[in-house]
Design an enzyme around this catalytic site. Structure first.
Site, PDB file in Angstrom:
ATOM      1  N   TYR A 137       8.807  -2.554  11.038  1.00 15.70           N
ATOM      2  CA  TYR A 137       7.904  -1.438  11.370  1.00 15.70           C
ATOM      3  C   TYR A 137       7.263  -0.888  10.102  1.00 15.70           C
ATOM      4  O   TYR A 137       6.042  -0.704  10.038  1.00 15.70           O
ATOM      5  CB  TYR A 137       8.698  -0.360  12.091  1.00 15.70           C
ATOM      6  N   LYS A 167       3.245  -0.967   9.131  1.00 18.56           N
ATOM      7  CA  LYS A 167       2.510   0.281   8.931  1.00 18.56           C
ATOM      8  C   LYS A 167       1.988   0.398   7.498  1.00 18.56           C
ATOM      9  O   LYS A 167       0.926   0.970   7.259  1.00 18.56           O
ATOM     10  CB  LYS A 167       3.410   1.471   9.268  1.00 18.56           C
TER      11      LYS A 167
END
Length: 243
Positions: free
Chosen positions: A152, A156
């Site tokens: 993640y 990002k």
């Protein structure tokens, strides 16, 4: 001073808008007179138009063909797309040493590739009209990292230079691209990744936990013509006290 935004006649595309921040801003945009089009795997199958001016389409943003097909349909019916909020994301929790390759690639496919496909799909119409606002959702974890959140955080983190590069590419066409770091927000995804207990208490004690509606005002501003900046990063670092 009370803020007000008028989106009458305009169209906003929201990826990952079936719940959380995406759902909140889609509802606000529709309430301001616009039409919000939600792309989400949790959305219902296409049916009759919704009375709340929010269209919901079941689309996996990792599927480039599906994204392009949906955007083409929106342009055919509405003739324009004024804004894009690229917020669809998944957040698996797993140690790097034990991470399944499919889970790694799947996270990047949704969180990174899905943003690229959505941008590619809406940009030609925005460039032709010489108008448009794209908001890319990154995360504070892009800078800080977190145990069991490597996929993640990596996805990002990659979105920040991507969005800034895209902003530089399309500025001459008067299309704006900005980055939003919403902070810690009480969404279904956050609750899944942070069950009641130690980690949730940590966020409550340090940054505070905001609500999806807390982010709506800044997003509506960035979508509006009042926001003339591009390539910028808006961070919401702390939640206001609930008292």
């Amino acid at each position: 001073m009370k803020a007000g935004f008028d989106a009458t006649g305009e169209v906003l595309l929201v990826t990952g808008g079936a719940s959380g921040i995406g759902a909140a801003v889609a509802g606000a945009y529709a309430a301001a007179g616009g039409t919000a089009v939600v792309l989400d795997t949790a959305a219902p199958m296409p049916g009759p138009p919704s009375r709340d001016r929010v269209e919901r389409h079941r689309v996996d943003v990792a599927d480039r063909d599906a994204v392009f097909s949906c955007v083409a349909d929106v342009l055919d019916r509405h003739g324009r797309i004024d804004g894009l909020i690229a917020g669809a994301a998944i957040q698996p929790r797993q140690d790097v040493a034990a991470m399944d390759p499919g889970e790694w690639r799947g996270t990047l496919a949704v969180n990174l590739d899905g943003v690229v496909w959505a941008c590619q799909a809406v940009l030609p119409a925005m460039i032709e009209r010489r108008s448009g606002s794209i908001l890319v959702f990154s995360s504070g974890l892009a800078h800080a990292g977190r145990a069991q959140a490597s996929a993640y955080a990596a996805s990002k983190g990659a979105l920040i230079p991507f969005a800034r590069s895209l902003a530089a590419e399309v500025a001459e066409h008067r299309v704006r691209v900005n980055i939003v770091l919403p902070g810690v927000i009480d969404t279904p995804q956050f609750r899944m990744a942070n069950p009641e207990g130690g980690e949730r208490e940590h966020w409550e004690r340090t940054t505070g936990i905001g609500a999806p509606d807390d982010v709506v005002g800044p997003l509506m501003f960035l979508l509006s013509d009042a926001a003339t900046m591009t390539g910028s990063q808006l961070s919401r670092d702390r939640a206001l006290s609930k008292e």
